[in-house]
Design a protein around this motif. Structure first.
Motif, PDB file in Angstrom:
ATOM      1  N   LYS A   1      16.424  53.282  36.917  1.00  0.00           N
ATOM      2  CA  LYS A   1      17.163  52.178  36.299  1.00  0.00           C
ATOM      3  C   LYS A   1      18.636  52.165  36.710  1.00  0.00           C
ATOM      4  O   LYS A   1      19.300  51.143  36.579  1.00  0.00           O
TER       5      LYS A   1
ATOM      6  N   THR B   1      14.761  40.897  39.716  1.00  0.00           N
ATOM      7  CA  THR B   1      13.732  40.188  38.961  1.00  0.00           C
ATOM      8  C   THR B   1      13.014  39.254  39.911  1.00  0.00           C
ATOM      9  O   THR B   1      13.673  38.532  40.666  1.00  0.00           O
TER      10      THR B   1
ATOM     11  N   TRP C   1       8.637  39.944  36.828  1.00  0.00           N
ATOM     12  CA  TRP C   1       8.794  41.397  36.813  1.00  0.00           C
ATOM     13  C   TRP C   1      10.269  41.756  36.910  1.00  0.00           C
ATOM     14  O   TRP C   1      11.021  41.078  37.598  1.00  0.00           O
ATOM     15  N   SER C   2      10.649  42.843  36.293  1.00  0.00           N
ATOM     16  CA  SER C   2      11.990  43.380  36.493  1.00  0.00           C
ATOM     17  C   SER C   2      11.882  44.866  36.802  1.00  0.00           C
ATOM     18  O   SER C   2      11.125  45.588  36.145  1.00  0.00           O
TER      19      SER C   2
ATOM     20  N   TRP D   1       9.473  48.030  35.524  1.00  0.00           N
ATOM     21  CA  TRP D   1       9.272  48.579  34.177  1.00  0.00           C
ATOM     22  C   TRP D   1       9.220  47.478  33.124  1.00  0.00           C
ATOM     23  O   TRP D   1       9.116  47.759  31.936  1.00  0.00           O
ATOM     24  N   GLU D   2       9.336  46.235  33.555  1.00  0.00           N
ATOM     25  CA  GLU D   2       9.381  45.131  32.594  1.00  0.00           C
ATOM     26  C   GLU D   2       8.565  43.960  33.117  1.00  0.00           C
ATOM     27  O   GLU D   2       8.542  43.712  34.329  1.00  0.00           O
TER      28      GLU D   2
ATOM     29  N   GLU E   1       9.581  41.924  28.436  1.00  0.00           N
ATOM     30  CA  GLU E   1       9.238  43.052  27.566  1.00  0.00           C
ATOM     31  C   GLU E   1       8.964  44.285  28.422  1.00  0.00           C
ATOM     32  O   GLU E   1       8.518  44.149  29.560  1.00  0.00           O
ATOM     33  N   PRO E   2       9.157  45.467  27.849  1.00  0.00           N
ATOM     34  CA  PRO E   2       8.758  46.671  28.597  1.00  0.00           C
ATOM     35  C   PRO E   2       7.296  46.515  29.034  1.00  0.00           C
ATOM     36  O   PRO E   2       6.470  46.010  28.283  1.00  0.00           O
TER      37      PRO E   2
ATOM     38  N   GLY F   1       2.184  49.951  32.606  1.00  0.00           N
ATOM     39  CA  GLY F   1       3.386  50.609  32.106  1.00  0.00           C
ATOM     40  C   GLY F   1       3.162  52.098  31.939  1.00  0.00           C
ATOM     41  O   GLY F   1       2.037  52.536  31.744  1.00  0.00           O
TER      42      GLY F   1
ATOM     43  N   GLY G   1      15.948  42.446  27.606  1.00  0.00           N
ATOM     44  CA  GLY G   1      15.381  42.822  28.896  1.00  0.00           C
ATOM     45  C   GLY G   1      16.133  42.152  30.034  1.00  0.00           C
ATOM     46  O   GLY G   1      17.239  41.614  29.850  1.00  0.00           O
TER      47      GLY G   1
ATOM     48  N   SER H   1      14.228  40.208  32.561  1.00  0.00           N
ATOM     49  CA  SER H   1      13.380  39.285  33.326  1.00  0.00           C
ATOM     50  C   SER H   1      13.467  37.849  32.817  1.00  0.00           C
ATOM     51  O   SER H   1      12.486  37.118  32.849  1.00  0.00           O
TER      52      SER H   1
END
Lengths: 418, 418
Positions: free
Chosen positions: A136, A142, A176-177, A233-234, A238-239, A246, B87, B89
């Motif tokens: 991170k 993204t 996605w992020s 991871w996102e 959201e996670p 995940g 977040g 994204s």
């Protein structure tokens, strides 16, 4: 002053459970591990999967938070989105996103502290383990991608290939992020040299008593895919949910689902493709009835493809008059240029309008065409074109695994208008 | 060959409920109706809301499907997203989107058959009722907007205005799908003439014994807003949830939350603004301590604004080293041009990178700036600029209602790095 034409009946105020779309279904203690293994073996052996023929009726517990009414449960590890459930606002929410697992997932405890998940990076100047916490700090990007199972559309192949009979719903478009893989490589001093592939290994728990190479989820993609790849991871703000890989998933934009490694535990830049069965013999474009081997093309990049999502017969009887025919279209790895729609099974076509924001070349786009439908039988079809003027094919070639079906003719939607 | 540097401890495999983010909290039988009314009265009377001072601890039943851990429950009808929950994204999923209701919602049964919901359209050549089913035949458009409560940021005003002390989380960025209002107007023969405002009326159940005009949710916006407005039945790929205004909501891109009428039952093109209290005296930019009246500007268009979402102190202790400072920025009604970030409370600034797809001028964008943070106290701040070179203000003017706070200084985020 309001003149009241066509004043409708009062809306019926029947009690309705407001949590219905989130309701928890207790059902179906499917033998998850057994099914997962069954699928993986069938995949590598190109044998039919009996489980797929007897769809479960309810969501398995690990995805009981999904919208049950909008999903088709083939087995405990193969669950698709209904054609009518895609809506028209581009993104597929997690509650409606398909599930397809090759192996039972690792323990759900790994998402309790997502930042602690660690993966090995190899084939770089300074190979090492990196935690999500460390990743991170290396960058944030993204990207929207179509996540699509390699076998999406298999149910429309005439030749009855083995595997789940997916129609259109083993696909979704999500945001996605994560950190770009190229940032990670740069932070570790660059590639070690000689690499031709990017190889990802999933963190699934391998069953005892079997050769790990025969069941493990490890896929290689051409090195060039690194340029767009993320360690994510996102998803959708959201996670990343455990059921979708995940705490950390390798996202390879433009490449079919299996190449997007869930719970990634190792990312290696390698001179050769993985010798795991899922790479060596599985997910190969081999002729019908033959076993895949490295001489057959691997299932990697997705093709230009589109399909109609509405009006959908499954949402009720259709009435004559104006309707907004709509669907989704993707360029695979290239931007989308146009989409044509037919209401007569492909005899005549009209260009549809692309609707809403463009989320980039790896996303899908919504298209809409208003048409006046008279009573009778109609066949709705769509065909997409990418910016290199490649048209979606009319019919995809049959192959043993039933992969990459993008033929517009078999994806056409017959409807009856009253 | 893998050299093992910094091999992390094994990830702890503690049991973890996989449905935690969807888990249903039984709690808090908040007196929903009473609270809802209390808020509405406070709004029009500019009186403090005692309920806001005693936040509930759990989600009320009608939104028990939201992600409780990511929300701050002020009252049963005012629930905000935590700063750390946005977040990176872009999209805010329904599970994390804020709630702010002026009145108790209509019966949840209205979403059982969303297509049957009917609304009146007035001020057009052929006024009539239209059902959602009929609206769906008139066109489909998809637009991403920032949905932001007029009072978002109120908690950062120094002067203690009345109302919920929102910080940054009474906002989200979502994708809407519906029919453009201009299509509906065209289908009904065009405007009747003389209209200067577009006036929407919500379908909330009005409490007995009160003058309806004193409590009803009816807002007028300038007619020009019609060009971008939608009647939306879908949000983020799902039918619009009742808690967010389903089955049908008026979406007015670029305008603050209250102008986006939930459960819309009437859309009128009018020569004058509504005389409902929520329009006439409520949501006015009146000087601190004064009651709003029509001479004060109405709370309509949103301003250029941004804020930092991470690193967030609420997610745990921060360690010295490289971090990716990130947040969201919006242009209000204009596209965003750039975002600057400061780590010294605004003494020095550096331009951040805009990350991910651009969802259009009404959406927000993510921005990211990698910075090296030494141990100590830091104040993270951001300021955005739109394409007309308007900078986000340093300090927004105080007003009685605590509306439209976009000042970067008060939104700055103090952090401690160990």
């Amino acid at each position: 002053m309001l003149r009241l034409h066509d004043k409708p009946q009062e809306t019926t105020m029947t009690p309705f459970p407001h949590t219905s779309r989130r309701r928890l279904l207790s059902g179906g203690a499917t033998a998850l591990a057994a099914l997962g293994l069954g699928r993986a073996q069938a995949q590598t052996a190109s044998a039919p999967t009996p489980a797929a023929a007897a769809p479960a009726r309810s969501l398995p517990p690990y995805v009981d938070w999904k919208d049950a009414e909008q999903m088709i449960v083939h087995t405990g590890t193969t669950i698709e989105t209904r054609r009518s459930a895609f809506g028209t606002s581009i993104i597929t929410p997690a509650e409606r996103l398909y599930i397809r697992n090759n192996l039972p997932a690792p323990e759900v405890g790994i998402v309790a502290d997502p930042d602690a998940w660690a993966m090995a990076v190899e084939g770089v100047q300074q190979p090492r383990y990196l935690t999500v916490r460390e990743l991170k700090a290396l960058g944030i990007e993204t990207v929207a991608t179509v996540l699509q199972c390699s076998g999406n559309g298999r149910g429309y192949f005439a030749g009855k290939p083995s595997g789940t009979k997916w129609t259109v719903g083993a696909a979704g478009c999500v945001l996605w992020s994560g950190v770009p893989v190229r940032n990670v490589v740069a932070a570790l001093g660059g590639l070690a040299g000689g690499a031709r592939f990017m190889t990802g290994t999933g963190g699934e728990k391998l069953p005892e008593g079997l050769d790990p190479r025969s069941v493990m989820v490890e896929r290689s993609v051409p090195l060039k895919a690194m340029q767009d790849a993320l360690l994510a991871w996102e998803m959708n703000g959201e996670p990343l949910h455990h059921a979708h890989g995940g705490p950390l998933r390798l996202v390879v934009p433009g490449y079919s689902g299996v190449n997007n490694i869930k719970y990634i535990k190792r990312l290696a830049f390698t001179a050769a493709e993985s010798d795991a069965a899922i790479q060596k013999t599985g997910y190969r474009m081999s002729p019908p009835g033959t076993k895949g081997d490295p001489s057959h093309p691997s299932v990697w990049e997705m093709d230009v493809k589109s399909w109609i999502n509405g009006p959908a017969p499954e949402t009720g009887p259709l009435r004559a008059g104006w309707v907004q025919v709509h669907g989704v279209a993707m360029g695979g790895t290239r931007p989308l240029r146009r989409v044509d729609v037919s209401i007569d099974g492909g005899q005549t076509w009209r260009e549809a309008r692309l609707v809403g924001p463009d989320l980039g070349r790896f996303a899908w786009r919504q298209f809409v065409l208003p048409v006046q439908l008279p009573p009778g039988q109609h066949v709705l079809a769509s065909r997409a074109q990418d910016t290199q003027f490649n048209w979606q094919v009319e019919t995809s070639p049959e192959n043993a695994g039933g992969y990459l079906n993008s033929g517009w003719r078999s994806h056409a939607l017959p409807i009856t208008v009253a």
